[in-house]
Motif scaffolding. Structure first.
Motif, short mmCIF file in Angstrom:
data_model
loop_
_atom_site.label_atom_id
_atom_site.label_comp_id
_atom_site.label_asym_id
_atom_site.label_seq_id
_atom_site.Cartn_x
_atom_site.Cartn_y
_atom_site.Cartn_z
N GLY A 361 -50.00 90.45 -75.10
CA GLY A 361 -48.90 89.53 -75.40
C GLY A 361 -47.81 89.60 -74.35
N MET A 362 -46.56 89.48 -74.79
CA MET A 362 -45.45 89.23 -73.90
C MET A 362 -44.94 90.46 -73.15
SD MET A 362 -44.30 86.02 -74.30
CE MET A 362 -42.54 86.15 -73.95
N GLY A 363 -45.27 91.63 -73.62
CA GLY A 363 -44.59 92.83 -73.10
C GLY A 363 -44.71 93.01 -71.60
N MET A 364 -43.62 92.84 -70.89
CA MET A 364 -43.65 93.04 -69.44
C MET A 364 -43.50 94.51 -69.11
SD MET A 364 -44.25 90.40 -67.77
CE MET A 364 -43.78 91.02 -66.17
N MET A 365 -42.79 95.21 -69.93
CA MET A 365 -42.51 96.62 -69.63
C MET A 365 -43.61 97.53 -70.14
SD MET A 365 -39.94 96.31 -67.90
CE MET A 365 -38.46 95.39 -67.62
N GLY A 366 -44.24 97.09 -71.22
CA GLY A 366 -45.28 97.93 -71.81
C GLY A 366 -46.63 97.70 -71.17
N GLY A 367 -47.66 97.73 -71.98
CA GLY A 367 -49.00 97.62 -71.45
C GLY A 367 -49.42 96.21 -71.10
N GLY A 368 -48.69 95.20 -71.53
CA GLY A 368 -49.07 93.82 -71.28
C GLY A 368 -48.69 93.40 -69.88
N GLY A 369 -48.46 92.12 -69.71
CA GLY A 369 -48.02 91.66 -68.42
C GLY A 369 -49.16 91.43 -67.46
N LEU A 370 -48.87 91.66 -66.20
CA LEU A 370 -49.75 91.24 -65.13
C LEU A 370 -50.98 92.13 -65.02
CD1 LEU A 370 -46.61 90.74 -63.00
CD2 LEU A 370 -48.16 88.87 -63.55
N GLU A 469 -48.83 92.54 -57.42
CA GLU A 469 -49.66 93.66 -56.98
C GLU A 469 -49.02 94.99 -57.39
OE1 GLU A 469 -50.50 93.82 -52.72
OE2 GLU A 469 -50.54 96.00 -52.83
N ASP A 470 -47.74 95.13 -57.06
CA ASP A 470 -47.05 96.39 -57.36
C ASP A 470 -46.98 96.65 -58.86
OD1 ASP A 470 -46.64 97.12 -54.78
OD2 ASP A 470 -44.50 96.68 -54.72
N GLU A 471 -46.99 95.58 -59.65
CA GLU A 471 -46.92 95.71 -61.09
C GLU A 471 -48.28 96.05 -61.69
OE1 GLU A 471 -44.25 96.00 -62.75
OE2 GLU A 471 -45.18 95.94 -64.74
N GLY A 472 -49.30 96.13 -60.83
CA GLY A 472 -50.59 96.59 -61.31
C GLY A 472 -51.69 95.56 -61.34
N MET A 473 -51.42 94.35 -60.79
CA MET A 473 -52.42 93.30 -60.80
C MET A 473 -53.38 93.53 -59.63
SD MET A 473 -51.53 89.34 -61.26
CE MET A 473 -52.61 88.33 -62.24
N MET A 474 -54.11 94.64 -59.75
CA MET A 474 -54.97 95.10 -58.65
C MET A 474 -56.09 95.93 -59.27
SD MET A 474 -53.83 96.93 -55.09
CE MET A 474 -52.86 98.30 -55.68
N GLY A 475 -57.25 95.92 -58.60
CA GLY A 475 -58.36 96.75 -59.03
C GLY A 475 -59.08 97.28 -57.80
N GLN A 476 -60.09 98.12 -58.05
CA GLN A 476 -60.80 98.73 -56.94
C GLN A 476 -62.29 98.45 -57.05
OE1 GLN A 476 -58.90 102.63 -55.75
NE2 GLN A 476 -59.02 102.95 -57.95
N PHE A 477 -62.91 98.16 -55.89
CA PHE A 477 -64.36 98.14 -55.86
C PHE A 477 -64.83 99.21 -54.89
CE2 PHE A 477 -65.34 95.90 -51.83
CZ PHE A 477 -64.17 95.19 -51.57
N GLU A 478 -65.96 99.78 -55.22
CA GLU A 478 -66.51 100.79 -54.32
C GLU A 478 -67.84 100.30 -53.80
OE1 GLU A 478 -66.77 104.80 -55.80
OE2 GLU A 478 -67.37 105.55 -53.81
N VAL A 479 -67.99 100.32 -52.49
CA VAL A 479 -69.26 99.97 -51.87
C VAL A 479 -70.09 101.23 -51.81
CG1 VAL A 479 -70.35 99.10 -49.77
CG2 VAL A 479 -68.20 98.08 -50.56
#
Ligand code: C2O
Ligand code: CU
Ligand code: CU
Length: 481
Positions: A361-370, A469-479
Protein backbone atom coordinates in the motif's frame (compact mmCIF):
# COMPACT_ATOMS: atom_id res chain seq x y z
CA UNK A 1 2.03 6.43 -24.85
CA UNK A 2 3.94 9.40 -23.45
CA UNK A 3 1.49 11.10 -21.13
CA UNK A 4 3.15 14.47 -21.60
CA UNK A 5 1.19 16.82 -19.41
CA UNK A 6 -0.85 14.03 -17.90
CA UNK A 7 1.23 14.15 -14.77
CA UNK A 8 1.01 17.89 -14.42
CA UNK A 9 -1.40 17.61 -11.54
CA UNK A 10 1.31 16.12 -9.38
CA UNK A 11 3.49 19.15 -9.84
CA UNK A 12 1.49 20.71 -7.06
CA UNK A 13 2.87 18.13 -4.67
CA UNK A 14 6.41 19.30 -5.08
CA UNK A 15 7.60 22.65 -3.90
CA UNK A 16 10.14 24.29 -6.17
CA UNK A 17 11.86 27.07 -4.29
CA UNK A 18 12.89 29.70 -6.80
CA UNK A 19 16.33 30.80 -5.87
CA UNK A 20 17.24 34.45 -5.78
CA UNK A 21 20.72 33.53 -6.92
CA UNK A 22 22.18 35.54 -9.79
CA UNK A 23 24.21 33.48 -12.23
CA UNK A 24 27.75 34.79 -12.43
CA UNK A 25 27.63 34.62 -16.24
CA UNK A 26 25.01 36.31 -18.37
CA UNK A 27 22.89 33.75 -20.21
CA UNK A 28 24.72 32.33 -23.22
CA UNK A 29 27.88 34.33 -22.57
CA UNK A 30 30.22 31.58 -21.49
CA UNK A 31 31.58 28.94 -23.85
CA UNK A 32 30.31 25.40 -23.44
CA UNK A 33 32.86 23.52 -21.29
CA UNK A 34 34.11 20.36 -22.97
CA UNK A 35 35.19 17.59 -20.58
CA UNK A 36 38.85 16.77 -21.26
CA UNK A 37 39.45 13.70 -23.39
CA UNK A 38 41.45 10.93 -21.72
CA UNK A 39 42.88 8.40 -24.13
CA UNK A 40 44.94 6.53 -21.56
CA UNK A 41 48.61 5.58 -21.51
CA UNK A 42 49.94 2.32 -22.91
CA UNK A 43 51.99 0.06 -20.67
CA UNK A 44 52.55 -3.68 -20.71
CA UNK A 45 49.88 -4.33 -23.32
CA UNK A 46 47.27 -2.38 -21.39
CA UNK A 47 45.75 1.04 -21.71
CA UNK A 48 45.74 2.72 -18.33
CA UNK A 49 43.39 5.41 -17.10
CA UNK A 50 43.41 7.19 -13.76
CA UNK A 51 40.45 8.74 -12.00
CA UNK A 52 40.31 10.46 -8.64
CA UNK A 53 36.96 11.21 -7.05
CA UNK A 54 37.37 14.42 -5.10
CA UNK A 55 35.65 17.44 -3.66
CA UNK A 56 35.81 20.85 -5.29
CA UNK A 57 33.81 23.96 -5.85
CA UNK A 58 32.53 25.84 -8.84
CA UNK A 59 31.50 29.44 -9.23
CA UNK A 60 28.04 29.43 -10.75
CA UNK A 61 26.43 32.35 -8.93
CA UNK A 62 27.51 35.80 -7.83
CA UNK A 63 29.05 36.21 -4.37
CA UNK A 64 29.07 32.53 -3.58
CA UNK A 65 30.47 29.24 -4.71
CA UNK A 66 28.95 25.83 -5.02
CA UNK A 67 30.63 22.87 -3.30
CA UNK A 68 30.93 20.01 -5.78
CA UNK A 69 32.35 16.56 -6.41
CA UNK A 70 34.22 15.62 -9.55
CA UNK A 71 36.62 13.14 -11.11
CA UNK A 72 40.08 14.68 -11.58
CA UNK A 73 38.42 18.11 -11.57
CA UNK A 74 35.80 20.04 -9.69
CA UNK A 75 32.67 18.84 -11.50
CA UNK A 76 31.98 15.85 -13.81
CA UNK A 77 34.99 13.94 -15.11
CA UNK A 78 37.11 13.41 -18.20
CA UNK A 79 35.69 11.60 -21.22
CA UNK A 80 37.40 8.21 -21.36
CA UNK A 81 38.05 7.12 -24.92
CA UNK A 82 38.41 3.35 -25.22
CA UNK A 83 39.18 1.26 -28.24
CA UNK A 84 37.43 -2.02 -28.96
CA UNK A 85 39.83 -4.92 -28.38
CA UNK A 86 41.96 -2.98 -25.89
CA UNK A 87 42.82 -4.37 -22.50
CA UNK A 88 41.99 -1.63 -20.11
CA UNK A 89 43.00 -0.90 -16.54
CA UNK A 90 41.24 1.96 -14.79
CA UNK A 91 42.79 3.05 -11.51
CA UNK A 92 40.36 4.81 -9.23
CA UNK A 93 41.31 6.74 -6.14
CA UNK A 94 38.73 7.94 -3.66
CA UNK A 95 39.68 11.28 -2.10
CA UNK A 96 36.18 11.85 -0.79
CA UNK A 97 35.29 11.50 2.85
CA UNK A 98 32.75 8.81 2.10
CA UNK A 99 32.61 5.45 0.37
CA UNK A 100 32.02 5.51 -3.35
CA UNK A 101 32.19 3.14 -6.34
CA UNK A 102 32.65 3.79 -10.04
CA UNK A 103 30.30 1.93 -12.35
CA UNK A 104 30.79 1.77 -16.15
CA UNK A 105 27.21 2.17 -17.32
CA UNK A 106 26.70 0.26 -20.56
CA UNK A 107 30.01 -1.63 -20.48
CA UNK A 108 29.88 -5.38 -20.91
CA UNK A 109 32.47 -6.35 -18.31
CA UNK A 110 32.95 -9.09 -15.70
CA UNK A 111 31.01 -8.59 -12.46
CA UNK A 112 34.03 -7.71 -10.28
CA UNK A 113 34.99 -4.91 -12.73
CA UNK A 114 31.45 -3.52 -12.96
CA UNK A 115 31.77 -1.00 -10.13
CA UNK A 116 28.38 -1.68 -8.60
CA UNK A 117 27.55 -1.62 -4.87
CA UNK A 118 29.76 -4.68 -4.21
CA UNK A 119 32.90 -2.81 -5.30
CA UNK A 120 32.86 -0.12 -2.63
CA UNK A 121 35.94 2.09 -2.33
CA UNK A 122 36.37 3.48 1.17
CA UNK A 123 37.42 7.06 1.77
CA UNK A 124 41.12 7.38 0.95
CA UNK A 125 41.29 3.96 -0.70
CA UNK A 126 41.75 2.82 -4.30
CA UNK A 127 40.31 0.26 -6.69
CA UNK A 128 41.18 -1.02 -10.12
CA UNK A 129 38.90 -2.19 -12.88
CA UNK A 130 40.46 -4.44 -15.52
CA UNK A 131 38.59 -5.62 -18.59
CA UNK A 132 38.85 -6.06 -22.33
CA UNK A 133 36.71 -3.75 -24.42
CA UNK A 134 34.50 -6.15 -26.35
CA UNK A 135 31.48 -4.31 -27.72
CA UNK A 136 30.71 -1.93 -30.59
CA UNK A 137 31.48 1.80 -30.75
CA UNK A 138 29.13 3.66 -28.42
CA UNK A 139 28.67 6.54 -26.00
CA UNK A 140 28.51 5.20 -22.45
CA UNK A 141 29.11 6.81 -19.11
CA UNK A 142 30.44 6.26 -15.62
CA UNK A 143 29.09 7.27 -12.25
CA UNK A 144 29.09 6.21 -8.57
CA UNK A 145 26.92 3.35 -7.35
CA UNK A 146 27.28 2.99 -3.55
CA UNK A 147 24.21 1.36 -2.04
CA UNK A 148 21.70 4.02 -1.03
CA UNK A 149 24.00 6.96 -1.81
CA UNK A 150 24.19 7.01 -5.59
CA UNK A 151 21.75 9.86 -6.14
CA UNK A 152 23.45 12.43 -3.93
CA UNK A 153 26.95 11.62 -5.21
CA UNK A 154 25.83 11.99 -8.82
CA UNK A 155 24.01 15.20 -7.86
CA UNK A 156 27.26 16.59 -6.43
CA UNK A 157 28.89 16.11 -9.85
CA UNK A 158 30.28 12.58 -10.13
CA UNK A 159 29.67 11.48 -13.72
CA UNK A 160 31.65 11.25 -16.94
CA UNK A 161 31.35 9.97 -20.48
CA UNK A 162 32.95 6.92 -22.07
CA UNK A 163 33.44 6.78 -25.82
CA UNK A 164 34.20 3.45 -27.46
CA UNK A 165 35.70 3.52 -30.96
CA UNK A 166 35.96 0.62 -33.37
CA UNK A 167 36.37 -0.10 -37.08
CA UNK A 168 32.79 0.94 -37.80
CA UNK A 169 33.16 4.32 -36.14
CA UNK A 170 36.52 4.74 -37.94
CA UNK A 171 35.01 4.07 -41.33
CA UNK A 172 31.88 6.21 -41.13
CA UNK A 173 31.94 9.65 -42.72
CA UNK A 174 30.56 11.44 -39.66
CA UNK A 175 32.02 14.22 -37.51
CA UNK A 176 34.80 12.87 -35.29
CA UNK A 177 36.72 15.79 -33.96
CA UNK A 178 36.03 15.73 -30.23
CA UNK A 179 34.94 19.07 -28.85
CA UNK A 180 34.80 20.74 -32.23
CA UNK A 181 32.22 18.92 -34.36
CA UNK A 182 31.77 15.83 -32.17
CA UNK A 183 30.36 17.36 -29.04
CA UNK A 184 29.50 15.71 -25.73
CA UNK A 185 26.46 17.14 -23.96
CA UNK A 186 25.79 16.04 -20.40
CA UNK A 187 22.42 17.50 -19.47
CA UNK A 188 21.41 17.70 -15.82
CA UNK A 189 19.07 19.73 -13.67
CA UNK A 190 19.71 20.95 -10.18
CA UNK A 191 18.12 22.85 -7.33
CA UNK A 192 20.19 25.25 -5.29
CA UNK A 193 20.05 26.60 -1.77
CA UNK A 194 20.22 30.33 -1.16
CA UNK A 195 23.95 29.97 -0.39
CA UNK A 196 24.61 28.46 -3.83
CA UNK A 197 25.04 24.89 -2.67
CA UNK A 198 23.17 22.05 -4.30
CA UNK A 199 19.88 21.47 -2.60
CA UNK A 200 19.82 17.74 -2.14
CA UNK A 201 17.15 17.18 0.44
CA UNK A 202 14.78 14.46 -0.58
CA UNK A 203 11.19 15.12 0.44
CA UNK A 204 8.34 12.68 0.07
CA UNK A 205 7.27 13.99 -3.36
CA UNK A 206 10.93 13.92 -4.45
CA UNK A 207 11.06 10.29 -3.53
CA UNK A 208 8.03 9.53 -5.63
CA UNK A 209 8.74 11.73 -8.63
CA UNK A 210 12.47 11.76 -8.30
CA UNK A 211 14.27 14.97 -7.61
CA UNK A 212 13.59 17.43 -10.40
CA UNK A 213 15.53 20.69 -10.49
CA UNK A 214 14.77 24.15 -11.82
CA UNK A 215 18.20 24.98 -13.25
CA UNK A 216 19.81 23.15 -16.13
CA UNK A 217 23.51 22.40 -16.40
CA UNK A 218 25.11 21.46 -19.70
CA UNK A 219 28.55 19.96 -19.10
CA UNK A 220 28.36 21.66 -15.72
CA UNK A 221 27.56 25.18 -16.96
CA UNK A 222 24.33 27.16 -16.78
CA UNK A 223 23.22 28.34 -20.23
CA UNK A 224 26.50 28.09 -22.12
CA UNK A 225 27.03 28.84 -25.81
CA UNK A 226 28.79 26.88 -28.52
CA UNK A 227 30.37 28.41 -31.60
CA UNK A 228 30.48 26.15 -34.62
CA UNK A 229 31.19 26.31 -38.32
CA UNK A 230 28.70 25.89 -41.14
CA UNK A 231 29.01 22.16 -40.82
CA UNK A 232 27.52 18.87 -39.90
CA UNK A 233 27.55 18.51 -36.11
CA UNK A 234 27.45 15.40 -33.98
CA UNK A 235 26.11 15.65 -30.45
CA UNK A 236 26.48 12.88 -27.89
CA UNK A 237 23.58 13.48 -25.53
CA UNK A 238 23.47 12.03 -22.05
CA UNK A 239 20.49 12.50 -19.80
CA UNK A 240 22.65 12.78 -16.69
CA UNK A 241 19.84 13.99 -14.46
CA UNK A 242 18.81 12.11 -11.36
CA UNK A 243 15.18 11.64 -12.28
CA UNK A 244 14.02 13.94 -15.07
CA UNK A 245 12.76 12.66 -18.38
CA UNK A 246 13.87 15.08 -21.06
CA UNK A 247 12.36 15.86 -24.41
CA UNK A 248 14.96 17.55 -26.60
CA UNK A 249 14.29 19.78 -29.59
CA UNK A 250 15.74 22.84 -31.29
CA UNK A 251 14.26 26.32 -31.01
CA UNK A 252 13.55 26.50 -34.76
CA UNK A 253 12.12 22.97 -34.83
CA UNK A 254 15.08 21.84 -36.95
CA UNK A 255 15.00 18.20 -37.75
CA UNK A 256 18.02 16.09 -36.91
CA UNK A 257 19.12 12.50 -37.36
CA UNK A 258 19.59 10.06 -34.51
CA UNK A 259 22.55 7.82 -35.36
CA UNK A 260 23.13 5.94 -32.11
CA UNK A 261 21.22 4.72 -29.08
CA UNK A 262 22.66 3.58 -25.71
CA UNK A 263 24.76 0.70 -27.03
CA UNK A 264 25.97 2.08 -30.33
CA UNK A 265 25.04 2.97 -33.89
CA UNK A 266 21.59 2.36 -35.27
CA UNK A 267 21.30 0.54 -38.60
CA UNK A 268 20.55 3.81 -40.32
CA UNK A 269 19.95 7.41 -39.27
CA UNK A 270 16.45 8.16 -38.03
CA UNK A 271 15.06 11.60 -38.80
CA UNK A 272 13.16 13.39 -36.03
CA UNK A 273 12.56 16.79 -34.49
CA UNK A 274 12.10 15.72 -30.86
CA UNK A 275 13.92 13.08 -28.85
CA UNK A 276 13.02 11.71 -25.45
CA UNK A 277 15.73 10.43 -23.09
CA UNK A 278 15.08 9.08 -19.61
CA UNK A 279 17.76 9.20 -16.89
CA UNK A 280 20.85 7.26 -17.93
CA UNK A 281 19.96 7.02 -21.62
CA UNK A 282 22.21 8.34 -24.39
CA UNK A 283 21.72 9.21 -28.03
CA UNK A 284 24.00 10.50 -30.75
CA UNK A 285 22.45 12.92 -33.20
CA UNK A 286 23.61 14.73 -36.34
CA UNK A 287 22.48 18.30 -36.92
CA UNK A 288 23.14 19.78 -40.33
CA UNK A 289 24.19 23.43 -40.21
CA UNK A 290 25.91 23.45 -43.59
CA UNK A 291 23.28 25.66 -45.19
CA UNK A 292 23.00 28.14 -42.37
CA UNK A 293 23.98 31.78 -42.63
CA UNK A 294 26.90 33.00 -40.60
CA UNK A 295 25.74 34.69 -37.43
CA UNK A 296 22.62 32.59 -37.17
CA UNK A 297 21.93 30.88 -33.88
CA UNK A 298 19.60 28.27 -32.51
CA UNK A 299 18.92 26.85 -29.09
CA UNK A 300 18.78 23.35 -27.73
CA UNK A 301 15.52 23.07 -25.80
CA UNK A 302 14.97 20.71 -22.91
CA UNK A 303 11.48 20.00 -21.69
CA UNK A 304 10.36 17.77 -18.83
CA UNK A 305 6.94 16.22 -18.68
CA UNK A 306 6.32 18.16 -15.50
CA UNK A 307 6.22 21.23 -17.68
CA UNK A 308 9.68 22.77 -17.32
CA UNK A 309 10.91 24.04 -20.66
CA UNK A 310 14.13 25.91 -21.11
CA UNK A 311 16.73 26.92 -23.64
CA UNK A 312 19.77 25.14 -22.28
CA UNK A 313 22.43 25.73 -24.94
CA UNK A 314 22.92 28.36 -27.62
CA UNK A 315 24.54 27.22 -30.86
CA UNK A 316 26.06 30.05 -32.88
CA UNK A 317 27.11 29.59 -36.49
CA UNK A 318 30.37 31.52 -36.87
CA UNK A 319 31.26 33.19 -40.13
CA UNK A 320 35.03 32.51 -40.19
CA UNK A 321 34.68 28.79 -40.13
CA UNK A 322 32.32 28.58 -43.05
CA UNK A 323 33.71 26.39 -45.78
CA UNK A 324 31.86 28.05 -48.64
CA UNK A 325 31.98 26.32 -51.96
CA UNK A 326 32.93 22.99 -50.43
CA UNK A 327 30.63 20.13 -51.27
CA UNK A 328 28.33 19.30 -48.39
CA UNK A 329 29.00 16.47 -46.02
CA UNK A 330 26.10 14.08 -46.48
CA UNK A 331 24.62 12.11 -43.62
CA UNK A 332 25.51 8.45 -44.32
CA UNK A 333 22.61 6.28 -45.43
CA UNK A 334 23.76 3.20 -43.56
CA UNK A 335 25.60 3.06 -40.27
CA UNK A 336 26.06 -0.51 -39.11
CA UNK A 337 24.43 -3.91 -39.14
CA UNK A 338 22.47 -5.14 -36.16
CA UNK A 339 21.28 -8.72 -36.16
CA UNK A 340 17.82 -8.95 -34.66
CA UNK A 341 17.87 -11.54 -31.86
CA UNK A 342 15.17 -14.13 -32.57
CA UNK A 343 12.75 -14.57 -29.68
CA UNK A 344 13.13 -18.32 -30.12
CA UNK A 345 16.70 -18.00 -28.79
CA UNK A 346 15.41 -17.15 -25.33
CA UNK A 347 15.60 -20.03 -22.89
CA UNK A 348 13.76 -18.22 -20.16
CA UNK A 349 11.21 -15.45 -19.66
CA UNK A 350 11.12 -13.44 -16.46
CA UNK A 351 8.65 -10.82 -15.25
CA UNK A 352 9.51 -7.66 -13.40
CA UNK A 353 6.79 -5.46 -11.90
CA UNK A 354 8.00 -1.95 -11.19
CA UNK A 355 5.83 -0.81 -8.35
CA UNK A 356 5.55 2.72 -7.06
CA UNK A 357 3.23 1.92 -4.19
CA UNK A 358 4.51 -1.53 -3.40
CA UNK A 359 2.21 -4.33 -2.45
CA UNK A 360 1.94 -3.09 1.08
CA UNK A 361 0.00 0.00 0.00
CA UNK A 362 0.93 3.61 0.59
CA UNK A 363 3.69 3.34 3.14
CA UNK A 364 6.73 5.17 1.81
CA UNK A 365 8.69 4.87 5.01
CA UNK A 366 7.80 1.31 5.82
CA UNK A 367 8.00 -1.78 3.71
CA UNK A 368 5.87 -0.46 0.85
CA UNK A 369 6.84 2.08 -1.71
CA UNK A 370 9.26 1.65 -4.53
CA UNK A 371 9.89 -2.00 -5.28
CA UNK A 372 10.53 -4.50 -8.07
CA UNK A 373 8.33 -7.59 -7.80
CA UNK A 374 7.35 -6.38 -4.34
CA UNK A 375 10.91 -6.45 -3.03
CA UNK A 376 13.49 -3.87 -2.17
CA UNK A 377 17.19 -4.25 -2.89
CA UNK A 378 19.08 -6.60 -0.58
CA UNK A 379 22.80 -7.09 -1.14
CA UNK A 380 22.58 -10.62 0.30
CA UNK A 381 19.80 -11.74 -2.03
CA UNK A 382 20.24 -12.80 -5.65
CA UNK A 383 16.96 -12.21 -7.44
CA UNK A 384 17.74 -13.95 -10.70
CA UNK A 385 20.29 -16.59 -11.62
CA UNK A 386 21.24 -16.38 -15.25
CA UNK A 387 23.11 -18.99 -17.25
CA UNK A 388 26.32 -17.51 -18.69
CA UNK A 389 25.98 -16.87 -22.40
CA UNK A 390 22.25 -17.55 -22.48
CA UNK A 391 19.52 -15.36 -23.92
CA UNK A 392 16.46 -14.35 -21.92
CA UNK A 393 13.32 -12.30 -22.40
CA UNK A 394 12.51 -9.94 -19.57
CA UNK A 395 9.00 -8.57 -19.42
CA UNK A 396 8.89 -5.25 -17.61
CA UNK A 397 5.68 -3.76 -16.33
CA UNK A 398 5.19 -0.32 -14.83
CA UNK A 399 2.31 -1.32 -12.58
CA UNK A 400 -0.42 1.33 -12.53
CA UNK A 401 -1.22 2.40 -9.01
CA UNK A 402 -4.27 4.54 -9.45
CA UNK A 403 -3.52 8.04 -8.28
CA UNK A 404 0.26 8.06 -8.50
CA UNK A 405 1.38 7.67 -12.09
CA UNK A 406 5.14 7.59 -12.10
CA UNK A 407 7.43 6.69 -15.01
CA UNK A 408 10.43 4.45 -14.44
CA UNK A 409 13.64 3.93 -16.35
CA UNK A 410 14.84 0.31 -16.29
CA UNK A 411 18.55 -0.45 -16.59
CA UNK A 412 20.63 -3.62 -16.47
CA UNK A 413 24.35 -3.80 -15.85
CA UNK A 414 26.84 -5.71 -17.94
CA UNK A 415 24.70 -6.17 -21.05
CA UNK A 416 23.18 -4.47 -24.06
CA UNK A 417 19.70 -5.62 -24.99
CA UNK A 418 17.13 -5.19 -27.75
CA UNK A 419 13.53 -4.10 -27.25
CA UNK A 420 11.09 -6.69 -28.59
CA UNK A 421 7.98 -4.63 -28.12
CA UNK A 422 6.41 -1.79 -26.16
CA UNK A 423 2.76 -2.46 -25.32
CA UNK A 424 2.72 -5.12 -28.02
CA UNK A 425 4.09 -2.86 -30.74
CA UNK A 426 7.55 -2.82 -32.28
CA UNK A 427 9.77 -0.10 -30.77
CA UNK A 428 10.29 3.15 -32.70
CA UNK A 429 13.32 3.08 -35.05
CA UNK A 430 15.45 5.13 -32.66
CA UNK A 431 15.03 2.42 -30.02
CA UNK A 432 15.43 -0.63 -32.20
CA UNK A 433 19.19 -0.86 -31.81
CA UNK A 434 21.25 -1.72 -28.72
CA UNK A 435 19.93 -0.42 -25.43
CA UNK A 436 20.88 -0.69 -21.77
CA UNK A 437 18.14 1.53 -20.31
CA UNK A 438 14.50 1.80 -21.28
CA UNK A 439 11.75 4.20 -20.26
CA UNK A 440 8.42 2.87 -19.01
CA UNK A 441 5.50 5.26 -18.83
CA UNK A 442 2.80 4.37 -16.30
CA UNK A 443 1.05 1.21 -17.43
CA UNK A 444 3.69 0.35 -20.04
CA UNK A 445 4.62 -3.23 -20.72
CA UNK A 446 8.02 -3.57 -22.38
CA UNK A 447 9.62 -6.82 -23.45
CA UNK A 448 13.37 -6.87 -23.92
CA UNK A 449 15.62 -9.65 -25.17
CA UNK A 450 19.00 -9.93 -23.48
CA UNK A 451 22.02 -11.86 -24.76
CA UNK A 452 23.93 -12.33 -21.51
CA UNK A 453 27.70 -12.45 -21.70
CA UNK A 454 29.92 -15.30 -20.54
CA UNK A 455 31.39 -13.29 -17.67
CA UNK A 456 30.39 -14.67 -14.29
CA UNK A 457 29.53 -12.28 -11.52
CA UNK A 458 26.87 -10.27 -9.77
CA UNK A 459 25.15 -7.40 -11.54
CA UNK A 460 22.39 -4.93 -10.76
CA UNK A 461 19.14 -4.15 -12.50
CA UNK A 462 17.23 -1.13 -11.31
CA UNK A 463 15.18 1.93 -11.96
CA UNK A 464 17.56 4.66 -13.13
CA UNK A 465 15.53 7.39 -11.47
CA UNK A 466 18.28 7.62 -8.88
CA UNK A 467 15.99 8.50 -5.99
CA UNK A 468 14.05 5.32 -6.75
CA UNK A 469 17.23 3.27 -7.01
CA UNK A 470 18.49 4.52 -3.65
CA UNK A 471 15.09 3.78 -2.13
CA UNK A 472 15.55 0.13 -3.06
CA UNK A 473 14.03 -0.18 -6.54
CA UNK A 474 16.89 -2.45 -7.53
CA UNK A 475 17.67 -6.15 -7.70
CA UNK A 476 20.59 -8.41 -8.49
CA UNK A 477 21.20 -11.04 -11.10
CA UNK A 478 24.08 -13.44 -10.99
CA UNK A 479 25.62 -14.87 -14.12
CA UNK A 480 26.59 -18.46 -13.33
CA UNK A 481 28.66 -20.84 -15.42
CU1 C2O B 1 23.87 3.98 -14.58
CU2 C2O B 1 23.31 0.87 -12.13
O1 C2O B 1 23.63 2.45 -13.37
CU1 CU C 1 24.79 0.54 -15.30
CU1 CU D 1 11.54 4.46 -10.86
Amino acid sequence: MPPWGLLLCFLALAAYPLSALEPVQKAFDQPLPIPPLMTGTRAGGETIYELTAKTGSRILFQDTDTPTYGYNGEYLGPTLRLRRGDQVRIRVHNSLEETTTVHWHGMEVPGPADGGPHQGIRAGAGWEARFTVDQPAATLWYHPHPLGHTARQVYMGLAGLIIIEDETSDSLGIPKSYGSNDIPLVIQDRRFQADGSFSYGVTMPDLMHGLVGDTYLVNGAIKPALSVGKELLRFRLLNGSNSSIYRFSFSDDSSFAQIASDGGFLKQPVGMSTLILSPGERAEILVDLQNRTAGESLFLITETFQGFRDEVLKIVVESEQSDSGKAGNPIPKRLTSIAKIPEANARKTRHFDLETMGRGGMGMMGGGGLTINGRKMDMRRIDAEVQAGSTEVWELFNTPTGMMEIPHSFHLHGVQFQILDINGKAPPSGESGWKDTVLLWPGDRVRIIIPFREFPGIYMYHCHLLEHEDEGMMGQFEVVP
